[in-house]
Scaffold this motif. Sequence first.
Motif, PDB file in Angstrom:
ATOM      1  N   HIS A 400     -40.300 -48.180  52.794  1.00  0.00           N
ATOM      2  CA  HIS A 400     -41.101 -48.472  51.705  1.00  0.00           C
ATOM      3  C   HIS A 400     -41.256 -47.307  50.680  1.00  0.00           C
ATOM      4  O   HIS A 400     -41.614 -47.528  49.492  1.00  0.00           O
ATOM      5  N   VAL A 401     -41.048 -46.089  51.293  1.00  0.00           N
ATOM      6  CA  VAL A 401     -41.184 -44.966  50.365  1.00  0.00           C
ATOM      7  C   VAL A 401     -39.801 -44.708  49.872  1.00  0.00           C
ATOM      8  O   VAL A 401     -39.666 -44.388  48.493  1.00  0.00           O
ATOM      9  N   LEU A 402     -38.671 -44.687  50.829  1.00  0.00           N
ATOM     10  CA  LEU A 402     -37.419 -44.263  50.160  1.00  0.00           C
ATOM     11  C   LEU A 402     -37.065 -45.246  48.892  1.00  0.00           C
ATOM     12  O   LEU A 402     -36.265 -44.761  48.008  1.00  0.00           O
ATOM     13  N   GLU A 403     -37.300 -46.636  49.035  1.00  0.00           N
ATOM     14  CA  GLU A 403     -36.793 -47.521  48.415  1.00  0.00           C
ATOM     15  C   GLU A 403     -37.386 -47.278  46.692  1.00  0.00           C
ATOM     16  O   GLU A 403     -36.920 -47.657  45.823  1.00  0.00           O
ATOM     17  N   THR A 404     -38.562 -46.314  46.575  1.00  0.00           N
ATOM     18  CA  THR A 404     -38.943 -45.913  45.136  1.00  0.00           C
ATOM     19  C   THR A 404     -38.306 -44.615  44.695  1.00  0.00           C
ATOM     20  O   THR A 404     -38.670 -44.154  43.491  1.00  0.00           O
ATOM     21  N   LEU A 405     -37.374 -44.102  45.398  1.00  0.00           N
ATOM     22  CA  LEU A 405     -36.757 -42.679  45.070  1.00  0.00           C
ATOM     23  C   LEU A 405     -35.331 -42.879  44.583  1.00  0.00           C
ATOM     24  O   LEU A 405     -34.767 -43.780  45.036  1.00  0.00           O
ATOM     25  N   GLN A 406     -34.796 -42.011  43.938  1.00  0.00           N
ATOM     26  CA  GLN A 406     -33.466 -41.681  43.900  1.00  0.00           C
ATOM     27  C   GLN A 406     -32.754 -41.270  44.799  1.00  0.00           C
ATOM     28  O   GLN A 406     -32.921 -39.938  45.406  1.00  0.00           O
ATOM     29  N   ARG A 407     -31.912 -42.053  45.656  1.00  0.00           N
ATOM     30  CA  ARG A 407     -31.452 -41.803  46.896  1.00  0.00           C
ATOM     31  C   ARG A 407     -29.973 -41.062  46.977  1.00  0.00           C
ATOM     32  O   ARG A 407     -29.139 -41.387  46.036  1.00  0.00           O
ATOM     33  N   GLU A 408     -29.658 -40.074  47.754  1.00  0.00           N
ATOM     34  CA  GLU A 408     -28.357 -39.358  47.699  1.00  0.00           C
ATOM     35  C   GLU A 408     -28.143 -38.823  49.255  1.00  0.00           C
ATOM     36  O   GLU A 408     -29.189 -38.521  50.068  1.00  0.00           O
ATOM     37  N   ASN A 409     -27.196 -38.846  49.429  1.00  0.00           N
ATOM     38  CA  ASN A 409     -26.410 -38.232  50.707  1.00  0.00           C
ATOM     39  C   ASN A 409     -26.481 -36.709  50.733  1.00  0.00           C
ATOM     40  O   ASN A 409     -26.451 -36.072  49.742  1.00  0.00           O
ATOM     41  N   LEU A 410     -26.592 -36.086  52.064  1.00  0.00           N
ATOM     42  CA  LEU A 410     -26.527 -34.745  52.072  1.00  0.00           C
ATOM     43  C   LEU A 410     -25.199 -34.108  52.136  1.00  0.00           C
ATOM     44  O   LEU A 410     -24.615 -34.844  52.944  1.00  0.00           O
ATOM     45  N   LEU A 411     -25.023 -32.982  51.548  1.00  0.00           N
ATOM     46  CA  LEU A 411     -23.581 -32.636  51.710  1.00  0.00           C
ATOM     47  C   LEU A 411     -23.694 -31.086  51.407  1.00  0.00           C
ATOM     48  O   LEU A 411     -23.663 -30.810  50.165  1.00  0.00           O
ATOM     49  N   LEU A 412     -23.629 -30.082  52.413  1.00  0.00           N
ATOM     50  CA  LEU A 412     -23.703 -28.655  52.007  1.00  0.00           C
ATOM     51  C   LEU A 412     -22.463 -28.085  52.669  1.00  0.00           C
ATOM     52  O   LEU A 412     -22.027 -28.448  53.870  1.00  0.00           O
ATOM     53  N   PHE A 413     -21.900 -26.880  51.817  1.00  0.00           N
ATOM     54  CA  PHE A 413     -20.771 -26.306  52.467  1.00  0.00           C
ATOM     55  C   PHE A 413     -21.120 -24.864  52.654  1.00  0.00           C
ATOM     56  O   PHE A 413     -21.822 -24.429  51.399  1.00  0.00           O
ATOM     57  N   LEU A 414     -21.308 -24.262  53.828  1.00  0.00           N
ATOM     58  CA  LEU A 414     -21.398 -22.997  53.834  1.00  0.00           C
ATOM     59  C   LEU A 414     -20.582 -21.899  54.538  1.00  0.00           C
ATOM     60  O   LEU A 414     -19.787 -22.220  55.706  1.00  0.00           O
ATOM     61  N   GLY A 415     -20.292 -20.649  53.885  1.00  0.00           N
ATOM     62  CA  GLY A 415     -19.232 -19.943  54.321  1.00  0.00           C
ATOM     63  C   GLY A 415     -19.223 -18.553  53.476  1.00  0.00           C
ATOM     64  O   GLY A 415     -19.827 -18.445  52.467  1.00  0.00           O
ATOM     65  N   LYS A 416     -18.481 -17.637  54.263  1.00  0.00           N
ATOM     66  CA  LYS A 416     -18.595 -16.322  53.616  1.00  0.00           C
ATOM     67  C   LYS A 416     -18.265 -16.200  52.097  1.00  0.00           C
ATOM     68  O   LYS A 416     -19.059 -15.552  51.238  1.00  0.00           O
ATOM     69  N   ASP A 417     -17.316 -16.859  51.651  1.00  0.00           N
ATOM     70  CA  ASP A 417     -16.749 -16.801  50.406  1.00  0.00           C
ATOM     71  C   ASP A 417     -17.229 -18.008  49.344  1.00  0.00           C
ATOM     72  O   ASP A 417     -16.666 -17.849  48.343  1.00  0.00           O
TER      73      ASP A 417
END
Length: 700
Positions: A400-417
């Motif tokens: 009921h909370v999420l359906e009121t929001l702009q939803r998106e998947n999580l995608l993070l890239f972490l590395g030294k460079d």
Amino acid sequence: MHWTFWLYLPALFVLLLSTPMLARLKAGLLSLALLAFSAWWLIDRLSGDGINSATLYHLRSDMEGAGVGDFTGYIAAFAVLVVLSLVPLLLVRVRRFHLPRHGGVLTAGFAVLLAVAVIGSPLYGDARRMYQQMKPVDYSAVAPEYVVPTRTLARPRNIVWIYGESLERTYLDETVFPGLMPNLKRLAGQALDLRGIASADGSGWTIAGLVSSMCGVPLTTAQGDENSMGRMGSFLPEAFCLGDYLRKQGYSNHYMGGANGQFAAKADFLASHGYDDIRDLAWFHQQRIAARHFSNWGIHDDVLLERAFDRFIELSHAGQPFMLTALTMDTHHPAGHLPVACKGTRYRSAHGDIGLLNALKCTDRLIARLVDRIRASEFGDDTLVVVASDHLAMPNDLSHVLETLQRENLLLFLGKDIAPRQLAASAGTTLDSGATLLQLLDPAIDAIGFGRSLLATPRAASASVAALKADPADYARYRAFARSLWLGEQTRMLRLEDDQVLVGVQKVKPPVLLEYDAQWALESVYLENTSRRFDEADPSHRLAYVDRCTAFEDASADGHWCALLVDSDQGMRLYRDAQLRRGIAVDAPLEPFHGPRPSVRQSRMISRTAQPTRPGQYVLELYASRRPARAFWVEAVSAQRKVVVAQQWVQPDSDGRISLPLGLEEQIDDLEIRAWLGHAETLAVERYALVPAIGGRPRS
């Protein structure tokens, strides 16, 4: 359910009770419609999108390992709806108010209103949507867009890819969930943070999320029939996925997940596409871990991620480049789970005391701890870490909370460079995740499958662009191409190998029905209800049906395989086991026959379960309260149908009794009792028993 349904329902009851004309028929139709709507409600609670690709996939794939216990509330509510759906049948038995006239008009009004209610229902809308998606589509225009990367990586780096179950980026919204995920928010500030990642159709559940992100294709089912995973020899054998590419580059690929790998065929997918080591629920059970560390779905995330770090260190010391994939589970809908390490975790929220919020806060800490440990280790500089949701959240206690929001998947890239920055993806979906990873490893590689790197500018026309259009016609071509990856292109030759039918590049366990159109394109592959599908198939198409010869012949009792081919020109031919093993062409000339198209039988289980049976002489005794009008086959057979122990052509006596003598020279560990019947025939067995023969001889 749409609000108009609640207007139709009282009117339908009034019309039902207003006249006795066809009362039982009307009551039956109304109850049937209510049962169908109730089933749709349950499916919608589980999928969040009514009857969709995920529904069809899971109906046909292996459901073993599903955490059914998490959905007892929905199942109980569904049981109540089923009971209420039968109320119309009871109402016609009690006293009704009758209008003195106009019975025909009122009955016609009932029929029209019921039809309007069904057509206006989301059930009908879902049926139309799935019909449109499963229609044959010419995918030749998009086939050239499918990319198989071949370039050698300039500098291989170790990869740790962490999938968070339903862990969409929407939960990081501080205005709605303040302080819920501070650790992942911190990591997002240190990472390449891709924003606006959507889920294309065919990527919105766990196995589909893995396929879309690693293979760059949506997960579609086998042509024309939802994929019965236990019957397919390999998972998308024509697809080329991230695991396949990395393996060719000298990587080893490893998976760790707390759930049963057989659920939705995750283990089959991974094993088919480059993974060397798969550690799932069965592996964790072998580690003798205490029961408190398991939920309905499997091992909790605290244990999973601790073991994942140990595995990371072990693989890093080995010196070979690797990809380690971990899939969490404690944020699974609808309510999540708290592991032992987080028993005291609580999140105070304006939305109320919701257990899923506690699970999210816990997973935020556990995933971030793993990432921090990897980056701080001596191997951190040579490791690229990916943190991603497998898909958007399904219906849960926060819907009921999420359906009121702009939803998106999580995608993070972490590395030294990898420079920390936030990048808004232009028409990006999870189909593009694997391609983006490859470009971070090597700037010259920016595509895999239909996936395109989200770092490329400008974005070329792609499956993701098509998926996000309002008109689904363009994306349907990509789905159709992905569907062809199950079988390949060369499907006119059939050959039997090790009791499986080789169709194109795929091995399928019979029974299987293949339907070819007039141009010899494989229109459909049916793995369930094959005898009914055979009778109902388009008469203008050629059919190839592979099963035991018993399915086609009254005189057959050898248990060998046969293939029946029929076409629209009254042509027919039956190929036997030896011919099938050499290979047959489905477009070969057939022999003419006269009369109606022959009907076929299909094996049906009579015994409740397979059971071990010692050597000896027995008599199988059955009593059937309902039975076919014609004679039929009854057999005792091993569960894998490799050994037919006994088979008899029977016509029950007037009392419905059947006796079948059988002798076993060796133990059968999985004995089943089956009958061969047409799809419209009924055999209702009230009781059966396998009893020792008197004096070693069958009883008379």
